[in-house]
Design a protein around this motif. Structure first.
Motif, PDB file in Angstrom:
ATOM      1  N   SER A  70       0.852  -1.193   0.000  1.00 30.74           N
ATOM      2  CA  SER A  70       0.000   0.000   0.000  1.00 30.74           C
ATOM      3  C   SER A  70       0.879   1.231   0.000  1.00 30.74           C
ATOM      4  N   THR A  71       0.389   2.281  -0.647  1.00 26.93           N
ATOM      5  CA  THR A  71       1.081   3.566  -0.597  1.00 26.93           C
ATOM      6  C   THR A  71       0.214   4.557   0.161  1.00 26.93           C
ATOM      7  N   TRP A  72       0.869   5.338   1.020  1.00 26.79           N
ATOM      8  CA  TRP A  72       0.214   6.373   1.822  1.00 26.79           C
ATOM      9  C   TRP A  72       0.905   7.687   1.451  1.00 26.79           C
ATOM     10  N   THR A  73       0.245   8.510   0.652  1.00 30.48           N
ATOM     11  CA  THR A  73       0.859   9.721   0.125  1.00 30.48           C
ATOM     12  C   THR A  73       0.192  10.941   0.752  1.00 30.48           C
ATOM     13  N   PHE A  74       0.994  11.741   1.442  1.00 26.90           N
ATOM     14  CA  PHE A  74       0.519  12.920   2.176  1.00 26.90           C
ATOM     15  C   PHE A  74       0.930  14.176   1.409  1.00 26.90           C
ATOM     16  N   PHE A  75       0.039  15.170   1.395  1.00 20.21           N
ATOM     17  CA  PHE A  75       0.284  16.430   0.698  1.00 20.21           C
ATOM     18  C   PHE A  75      -0.010  17.596   1.643  1.00 20.21           C
ATOM     19  N   ARG A  76       0.764  18.641   1.515  1.00 20.78           N
ATOM     20  CA  ARG A  76       0.451  19.913   2.187  1.00 20.78           C
ATOM     21  C   ARG A  76       1.353  20.988   1.608  1.00 20.78           C
ATOM     22  N   SER A  77       1.102  22.209   2.000  1.00 22.85           N
ATOM     23  CA  SER A  77       1.953  23.315   1.563  1.00 22.85           C
ATOM     24  C   SER A  77       3.246  23.316   2.368  1.00 22.85           C
ATOM     25  N   ALA A  78       4.335  23.664   1.698  1.00 18.95           N
ATOM     26  CA  ALA A  78       5.614  23.774   2.403  1.00 18.95           C
ATOM     27  C   ALA A  78       5.576  24.977   3.335  1.00 18.95           C
ATOM     28  N   GLN A  79       6.069  24.780   4.543  1.00 17.69           N
ATOM     29  CA  GLN A  79       6.005  25.824   5.565  1.00 17.69           C
ATOM     30  C   GLN A  79       7.330  26.556   5.729  1.00 17.69           C
ATOM     31  N   ARG A  80       8.421  25.893   5.465  1.00 16.27           N
ATOM     32  CA  ARG A  80       9.729  26.480   5.729  1.00 16.27           C
ATOM     33  C   ARG A  80      10.354  26.966   4.426  1.00 16.27           C
ATOM     34  N   ALA A  81      11.207  27.973   4.586  1.00 20.60           N
ATOM     35  CA  ALA A  81      11.807  28.595   3.414  1.00 20.60           C
ATOM     36  C   ALA A  81      12.866  27.711   2.780  1.00 20.60           C
ATOM     37  N   HIS A  82      13.522  26.905   3.588  1.00 21.20           N
ATOM     38  CA  HIS A  82      14.629  26.095   3.098  1.00 21.20           C
ATOM     39  C   HIS A  82      14.152  24.672   2.839  1.00 21.20           C
ATOM     40  N   PRO A  83      14.517  24.070   1.712  1.00 16.46           N
ATOM     41  CA  PRO A  83      14.096  22.692   1.431  1.00 16.46           C
ATOM     42  C   PRO A  83      14.767  21.676   2.353  1.00 16.46           C
ATOM     43  N   PHE A  84      14.226  20.476   2.340  1.00 18.73           N
ATOM     44  CA  PHE A  84      14.779  19.297   3.022  1.00 18.73           C
ATOM     45  C   PHE A  84      14.743  19.428   4.537  1.00 18.73           C
ATOM     46  N   LEU A  85      13.881  20.309   5.077  1.00 15.63           N
ATOM     47  CA  LEU A  85      13.800  20.464   6.528  1.00 15.63           C
ATOM     48  C   LEU A  85      12.460  20.008   7.081  1.00 15.63           C
ATOM     49  N   GLU A  86      11.562  19.486   6.239  1.00 15.11           N
ATOM     50  CA  GLU A  86      10.238  19.101   6.706  1.00 15.11           C
ATOM     51  C   GLU A  86       9.702  17.957   5.847  1.00 15.11           C
ATOM     52  N   THR A  87       8.642  17.358   6.362  1.00 16.33           N
ATOM     53  CA  THR A  87       7.911  16.334   5.613  1.00 16.33           C
ATOM     54  C   THR A  87       6.427  16.685   5.648  1.00 16.33           C
ATOM     55  N   ALA A  88       5.648  16.003   4.848  1.00 15.73           N
ATOM     56  CA  ALA A  88       4.209  16.257   4.819  1.00 15.73           C
ATOM     57  C   ALA A  88       3.465  15.509   5.907  1.00 15.73           C
ATOM     58  N   THR A  89       4.178  14.764   6.752  1.00 16.05           N
ATOM     59  CA  THR A  89       3.517  13.949   7.788  1.00 16.05           C
ATOM     60  C   THR A  89       3.634  14.560   9.180  1.00 16.05           C
ATOM     61  N   GLU A  90       4.162  15.761   9.286  1.00 12.18           N
ATOM     62  CA  GLU A  90       4.437  16.317  10.608  1.00 12.18           C
ATOM     63  C   GLU A  90       3.179  16.562  11.424  1.00 12.18           C
ATOM     64  N   GLN A  91       2.044  16.786  10.785  1.00 10.44           N
ATOM     65  CA  GLN A  91       0.797  17.039  11.505  1.00 10.44           C
ATOM     66  C   GLN A  91      -0.143  15.829  11.508  1.00 10.44           C
ATOM     67  N   VAL A  92       0.317  14.712  10.986  1.00 10.72           N
ATOM     68  CA  VAL A  92      -0.467  13.466  11.009  1.00 10.72           C
ATOM     69  C   VAL A  92      -0.337  12.851  12.398  1.00 10.72           C
ATOM     70  N   PRO A  93      -1.434  12.304  12.966  1.00 11.68           N
ATOM     71  CA  PRO A  93      -1.335  11.676  14.302  1.00 11.68           C
ATOM     72  C   PRO A  93      -0.194  10.661  14.364  1.00 11.68           C
ATOM     73  N   ALA A  94       0.710  10.863  15.321  1.00 11.81           N
ATOM     74  CA  ALA A  94       1.912  10.039  15.381  1.00 11.81           C
ATOM     75  C   ALA A  94       1.596   8.580  15.671  1.00 11.81           C
ATOM     76  N   ASP A  95       0.601   8.326  16.561  1.00 11.52           N
ATOM     77  CA  ASP A  95       0.288   6.932  16.875  1.00 11.52           C
ATOM     78  C   ASP A  95      -0.292   6.200  15.669  1.00 11.52           C
ATOM     79  N   TRP A  96      -1.107   6.897  14.886  1.00 11.38           N
ATOM     80  CA  TRP A  96      -1.662   6.257  13.683  1.00 11.38           C
ATOM     81  C   TRP A  96      -0.554   6.007  12.670  1.00 11.38           C
TER      82      TRP A  96
END
Length: 429
Positions: free
Chosen positions: A95-121
């Motif tokens: 299965s593939t789980w693909t998360f999308f959102r707007s980039a929040q930080r000015a510099h690349p490679f410092l974030e992922t799209a899963t940062e606000q997804v429930p960690a336990d899930w």
């Protein structure tokens, strides 16, 4: 009143799978990505029988956010959680789980799209994580130099006639994520979404194809042992041997054929899947229409140099498995032929021996019949002699000796005819 009239269906009887087949063509659409955007894909290898577990995990997240849960037979589901979106897709074995959102930080490679997804899930995703990759698409204007972030192993190319320029090194970072950076010149969210989908699929299917490589390494040793023994058994076939040795050789060939078939059954699915995944990778790369950036290798070149040899190794091992199975089958067939020829020769000799015995028995039987006729005649003539002697007292003219002598041919003929009649009756029955 609207006078427009529309044609009606002519009463066709549609195929029961028609709607499902049409839906399949639209089951995996791209997600538009307004710049700056970020997408993170997690691919979990849960096996061919774990679709229900993956679907239940997606349904749990949908219920948490008050969204509609996927149907019992659904193979994909999309969830809009406001600041981020998720698209789940079920494939044959993963299965593939693909998360999308707007980039929040000015510099690349410092974030992922899963940062606000429930960690336990997120931590409870079924199966084992095979792919973890993050793709960022930013405006070309004001973007930092990606080469400084990627170093000497950078891969890059202009895609779709220069609409997007992509950079990566296909190496995991400290979080275990491979990273892609796309610099957009098109200002087209739909085009960026299509590029993102192709790049994420390339990374996903690249890793899925590489699953066969360790198995190919393990199978190589087993194939070599089977090939060596098959060659030794074929050499024994060229030597003269008795029937017992041939039977032992045939039994060992059957065992070796079973071992080869077992190895092929254990590896064929993975090798065939790797071939299919590799073709998807090449198709997606071809669809991106790469243009070289001076000093960098393109995605196509990287896959040809790094993924291509691994896939050719898998193809070679698979071909060796098929070849050794065919060679064992040919050796077994030749040995079977030799055993059959030897068996036919033995049968011919046995039949000849039986013919000789039958001929001997027939001659013995005729001899016994002749002796039986003589014995029957002897005893019958002896009895007639007593009769003739008794008649002599009443008929003095009858000479018992002469009468007895004259009765011998008659008695002999009667005895012979009687035995012949008995033999004919027995043969007829």
């Amino acid at each position: 009143m609207n006078d427009l009239s529309f044609p009606r269906a002519p009463g066709w009887r549609f195929h029961p799978d028609r709607d499902r087949l049409i839906a399949e063509a639209h089951a995996r659409p791209y997600t538009p990505m307004p710049v700056p955007a970020i997408a993170t894909r997690i691919a979990t290898l849960s096996g061919q029988d774990a679709a229900a577990d993956d679907r239940a995990h997606m349904a749990a997240l949908c219920r948490k956010y008050g969204a509609a849960v996927p149907a019992d037979d659904a193979k994909w589901c999309a969830l809009d959680a406001g600041v981020w979106q998720l698209r789940w897709e079920r494939h044959t074995e993963f299965s593939t789980w693909t998360f999308f959102r707007s980039a929040q930080r000015a510099h690349p490679f410092l974030e992922t799209a899963t940062e606000q997804v429930p960690a336990d899930w997120l931590a409870g995703l079924p199966g084992e994580v095979l792919v973890a990759t993050t793709l960022e698409i930013r405006s070309r204007e004001g973007a930092p130099s990606p080469l400084g972030m990627l170093g000497g192993d950078a891969i890059g190319a202009q895609l779709l006639d220069g609409a997007v320029t992509i950079y990566t090194d296909c190496r995991p970072d400290a979080l275990g994520m491979t990273r892609f950076l796309g610099l957009d010149s098109s200002n087209d969210p739909g085009l960026c979404g299509r590029v993102a989908r192709s790049l994420l699929e390339i990374e996903t299917y690249r890793m899925m194809a590489l699953l066969a490589f360790p198995l190919a390494g393990e199978a190589t040793g087993e194939v070599a042992l089977i090939e060596r023994e098959a060659a030794e058994l074929a050499a024994q076939l060229a030597q003269e041997a008795d029937a017992d040795a041939d039977r032992r050789l045939l039994a060992r060939l059957a065992e070796l054929a079973g071992e080869a078939e077992q190895l092929n059954a254990r590896t064929s699915f993975r090798f065939n899947a790797a071939t299919a995944y590799y073709r998807i990778v090449l198709d997606r790369i071809a669809g991106l229409r790469e243009v070289r950036i001076e000093g960098l290798q393109t995605l196509g070149e990287f896959m040809e140099r790094r993924l291509g040899p691994a896939m050719r190794t898998c193809d070679t091992v698979a071909e060796r498995e098929r070849d050794v199975i065919a060679r064992i089958a040919r050796t077994e067939q030749m040995l079977n032929t030799r055993v059959e020829v030897a068996a036919e020769a033995t049968s011919a000799a046995l039949l000849a021996s039986m013919d000789r015995r039958s001929d001997q028995q027939l001659r013995l039987q005729r001899t016994v019949e002749g002796l039986s006729v003589v014995a029957m005649t002897y005893y019958a003539v002896g009895l007639l002699g007593y009769v003739f002697k008794a008649l002599h007292d009443r008929v003095p003219q009858l000479d018992p000796a002469v009468a007895t002598a004259l009765s011998v041919p008659l008695v002999l003929g009667v005895a012979w005819l009687a035995l012949r009649r008995v033999r004919e009756t027995m043969l007829r029955d």
